[in-house]
Write a protein that holds these residues in place. Structure first.
Motif, PDB file in Angstrom:
ATOM      1  N   VAL A 173       0.845  -1.201   0.000  1.00 50.89           N
ATOM      2  CA  VAL A 173       0.000   0.000   0.000  1.00 50.89           C
ATOM      3  C   VAL A 173       0.880   1.251   0.000  1.00 50.89           C
ATOM      4  O   VAL A 173       0.608   2.214  -0.733  1.00 50.89           O
ATOM      5  N   ASN A 174       1.951   1.238   0.786  1.00 49.81           N
ATOM      6  CA  ASN A 174       2.881   2.380   0.814  1.00 49.81           C
ATOM      7  C   ASN A 174       3.575   2.566  -0.535  1.00 49.81           C
ATOM      8  O   ASN A 174       3.765   3.697  -0.990  1.00 49.81           O
ATOM      9  N   LEU A 175       3.949   1.463  -1.163  1.00 51.17           N
ATOM     10  CA  LEU A 175       4.570   1.551  -2.486  1.00 51.17           C
ATOM     11  C   LEU A 175       3.584   2.143  -3.488  1.00 51.17           C
ATOM     12  O   LEU A 175       3.956   3.004  -4.304  1.00 51.17           O
ATOM     13  N   ALA A 176       2.340   1.723  -3.422  1.00 53.36           N
ATOM     14  CA  ALA A 176       1.320   2.282  -4.316  1.00 53.36           C
ATOM     15  C   ALA A 176       1.163   3.787  -4.084  1.00 53.36           C
ATOM     16  O   ALA A 176       1.029   4.557  -5.038  1.00 53.36           O
ATOM     17  N   ARG A 177       1.214   4.208  -2.832  1.00 49.56           N
ATOM     18  CA  ARG A 177       1.106   5.643  -2.530  1.00 49.56           C
ATOM     19  C   ARG A 177       2.290   6.407  -3.118  1.00 49.56           C
ATOM     20  O   ARG A 177       2.111   7.477  -3.703  1.00 49.56           O
ATOM     21  N   LEU A 183       4.038   5.528  -5.680  1.00 50.59           N
ATOM     22  CA  LEU A 183       3.827   5.571  -7.130  1.00 50.59           C
ATOM     23  C   LEU A 183       2.857   6.688  -7.490  1.00 50.59           C
ATOM     24  O   LEU A 183       3.041   7.375  -8.497  1.00 50.59           O
ATOM     25  N   GLY A 184       1.813   6.875  -6.679  1.00 46.28           N
ATOM     26  CA  GLY A 184       0.879   7.976  -6.911  1.00 46.28           C
ATOM     27  C   GLY A 184       1.546   9.331  -6.773  1.00 46.28           C
ATOM     28  O   GLY A 184       1.311  10.245  -7.581  1.00 46.28           O
ATOM     29  N   GLU A 185       2.387   9.473  -5.751  1.00 49.05           N
ATOM     30  CA  GLU A 185       3.135  10.726  -5.577  1.00 49.05           C
ATOM     31  C   GLU A 185       4.027  10.976  -6.792  1.00 49.05           C
ATOM     32  O   GLU A 185       4.075  12.091  -7.324  1.00 49.05           O
ATOM     33  N   SER A 186       4.721   9.928  -7.208  1.00 51.60           N
ATOM     34  CA  SER A 186       5.621  10.049  -8.359  1.00 51.60           C
ATOM     35  C   SER A 186       4.844  10.412  -9.616  1.00 51.60           C
ATOM     36  O   SER A 186       5.309  11.208 -10.446  1.00 51.60           O
ATOM     37  N   HIS A 187       3.658   9.840  -9.760  1.00 52.66           N
ATOM     38  CA  HIS A 187       2.805  10.133 -10.911  1.00 52.66           C
ATOM     39  C   HIS A 187       2.454  11.620 -10.946  1.00 52.66           C
ATOM     40  O   HIS A 187       2.603  12.284 -11.986  1.00 52.66           O
ATOM     41  N   SER A 219      -0.075  16.533 -18.179  1.00 54.40           N
ATOM     42  CA  SER A 219      -1.106  15.611 -17.683  1.00 54.40           C
ATOM     43  C   SER A 219      -1.281  14.367 -18.548  1.00 54.40           C
ATOM     44  O   SER A 219      -1.909  13.398 -18.116  1.00 54.40           O
ATOM     45  N   ASP A 220      -0.737  14.361 -19.756  1.00 53.83           N
ATOM     46  CA  ASP A 220      -0.833  13.177 -20.610  1.00 53.83           C
ATOM     47  C   ASP A 220       0.156  12.085 -20.209  1.00 53.83           C
ATOM     48  O   ASP A 220       0.019  10.941 -20.629  1.00 53.83           O
ATOM     49  N   ASP A 221       1.157  12.426 -19.405  1.00 51.75           N
ATOM     50  CA  ASP A 221       2.175  11.454 -19.000  1.00 51.75           C
ATOM     51  C   ASP A 221       1.561  10.412 -18.068  1.00 51.75           C
ATOM     52  O   ASP A 221       0.981  10.744 -17.044  1.00 51.75           O
ATOM     53  N   GLN A 222       1.679   9.154 -18.435  1.00 53.29           N
ATOM     54  CA  GLN A 222       1.100   8.062 -17.659  1.00 53.29           C
ATOM     55  C   GLN A 222       2.146   7.044 -17.204  1.00 53.29           C
ATOM     56  O   GLN A 222       1.819   5.897 -16.889  1.00 53.29           O
ATOM     57  N   TYR A 223       3.395   7.462 -17.157  1.00 57.65           N
ATOM     58  CA  TYR A 223       4.492   6.555 -16.829  1.00 57.65           C
ATOM     59  C   TYR A 223       4.257   5.822 -15.508  1.00 57.65           C
ATOM     60  O   TYR A 223       4.305   4.595 -15.452  1.00 57.65           O
ATOM     61  N   MET A 262       1.903   1.374 -11.777  1.00 52.50           N
ATOM     62  CA  MET A 262       0.937   0.965 -10.745  1.00 52.50           C
ATOM     63  C   MET A 262       0.027  -0.135 -11.277  1.00 52.50           C
ATOM     64  O   MET A 262      -0.246  -1.120 -10.583  1.00 52.50           O
ATOM     65  N   THR A 263      -0.412   0.013 -12.504  1.00 53.44           N
ATOM     66  CA  THR A 263      -1.253  -1.014 -13.127  1.00 53.44           C
ATOM     67  C   THR A 263      -0.504  -2.334 -13.193  1.00 53.44           C
ATOM     68  O   THR A 263      -1.063  -3.402 -12.872  1.00 53.44           O
ATOM     69  N   ARG A 264       0.760  -2.278 -13.566  1.00 52.84           N
ATOM     70  CA  ARG A 264       1.582  -3.497 -13.655  1.00 52.84           C
ATOM     71  C   ARG A 264       1.777  -4.123 -12.274  1.00 52.84           C
ATOM     72  O   ARG A 264       1.731  -5.351 -12.128  1.00 52.84           O
ATOM     73  N   LEU A 265       1.979  -3.300 -11.256  1.00 48.29           N
ATOM     74  CA  LEU A 265       2.120  -3.826  -9.897  1.00 48.29           C
ATOM     75  C   LEU A 265       0.847  -4.559  -9.478  1.00 48.29           C
ATOM     76  O   LEU A 265       0.915  -5.667  -8.941  1.00 48.29           O
ATOM     77  N   ALA A 266      -0.304  -3.960  -9.731  1.00 49.01           N
ATOM     78  CA  ALA A 266      -1.581  -4.589  -9.365  1.00 49.01           C
ATOM     79  C   ALA A 266      -1.774  -5.915 -10.115  1.00 49.01           C
ATOM     80  O   ALA A 266      -2.213  -6.902  -9.525  1.00 49.01           O
ATOM     81  N   GLU A 267      -1.416  -5.933 -11.390  1.00 56.07           N
ATOM     82  CA  GLU A 267      -1.530  -7.166 -12.183  1.00 56.07           C
ATOM     83  C   GLU A 267      -0.590  -8.244 -11.665  1.00 56.07           C
ATOM     84  O   GLU A 267      -0.949  -9.415 -11.558  1.00 56.07           O
ATOM     85  N   THR A 268       0.623  -7.850 -11.343  1.00 55.16           N
ATOM     86  CA  THR A 268       1.633  -8.800 -10.872  1.00 55.16           C
ATOM     87  C   THR A 268       1.260  -9.375  -9.515  1.00 55.16           C
ATOM     88  O   THR A 268       1.385 -10.574  -9.280  1.00 55.16           O
ATOM     89  N   GLU A 269       0.775  -8.538  -8.638  1.00 46.72           N
ATOM     90  CA  GLU A 269       0.440  -8.971  -7.281  1.00 46.72           C
ATOM     91  C   GLU A 269      -0.759  -9.911  -7.233  1.00 46.72           C
ATOM     92  O   GLU A 269      -0.830 -10.772  -6.376  1.00 46.72           O
TER      93      GLU A 269
END
Length: 142
Positions: free
Chosen positions: A31-35, A37-41, A50-54, A59-66
């Motif tokens: 959960v902290n890592l996801a947060r 990633l949100g800060e970094s985003h 705002s078009d940058d989705q890096y 985060m999407t990949r982390l959710a898929e992997t987990e």
């Protein structure tokens, strides 16, 4: 050595059989890592647009992997979104402070990821029924 840790981290995170064996600390770290990633985003979007989705893609990949159970997955998404919202409020535009914040977020993210890569999973060994445990490759001489 560094690439070995990354491979180990990715392989450990990719094993859904262990997903149910996460400790509270591991759940909190995700959960902290996801947060982070949100800060970094949010920080990256402040500077790149705002078009940058890096970081959202990461985060999407982390959710898929987990392949986390729905409750943890929602906590991770909530953490990401909270990180985005709070950081956009604090850093609405790109500047020196935004760049410094990017470096700090990266350092926190590395620290959390390293901790997850060294996490210990509990492995459950399933033995065959007792009747099958006495079977040997060679017949006994009687």
């Amino acid at each position: 050595m560094r690439s070995a840790l990354i491979v180990l981290a990715l392989s450990v995170l990719a094993l859904p059989a262990f997903a149910q064996e996460r400790t509270i600390e591991m759940r909190d770290a995700l959960v902290n890592l996801a947060r982070v990633l949100g800060e970094s985003h949010a920080l990256r979007q402040a500077c790149e647009g705002s078009d940058d989705q890096y970081w959202r893609a990461r985060m999407t990949r982390l959710a898929e992997t987990e392949q986390a159970e729905p409750e943890l997955e929602q906590e991770m998404k909530d953490g990401f979104n909270a990180g985005v919202a709070e950081t956009k409020r604090l850093y609405p535009a790109c500047g020196d402070s935004t760049r410094r914040a990017q470096g700090l977020a990266a350092a926190r993210g590395r620290e959390i990821a390293l901790g997850l890569s060294q996490a210990k999973y509990r492995v459950i060994t399933v033995l065959p029924p007792q009747s099958e445990q006495d079977v040997t490759a060679q017949p006994s001489t009687r």
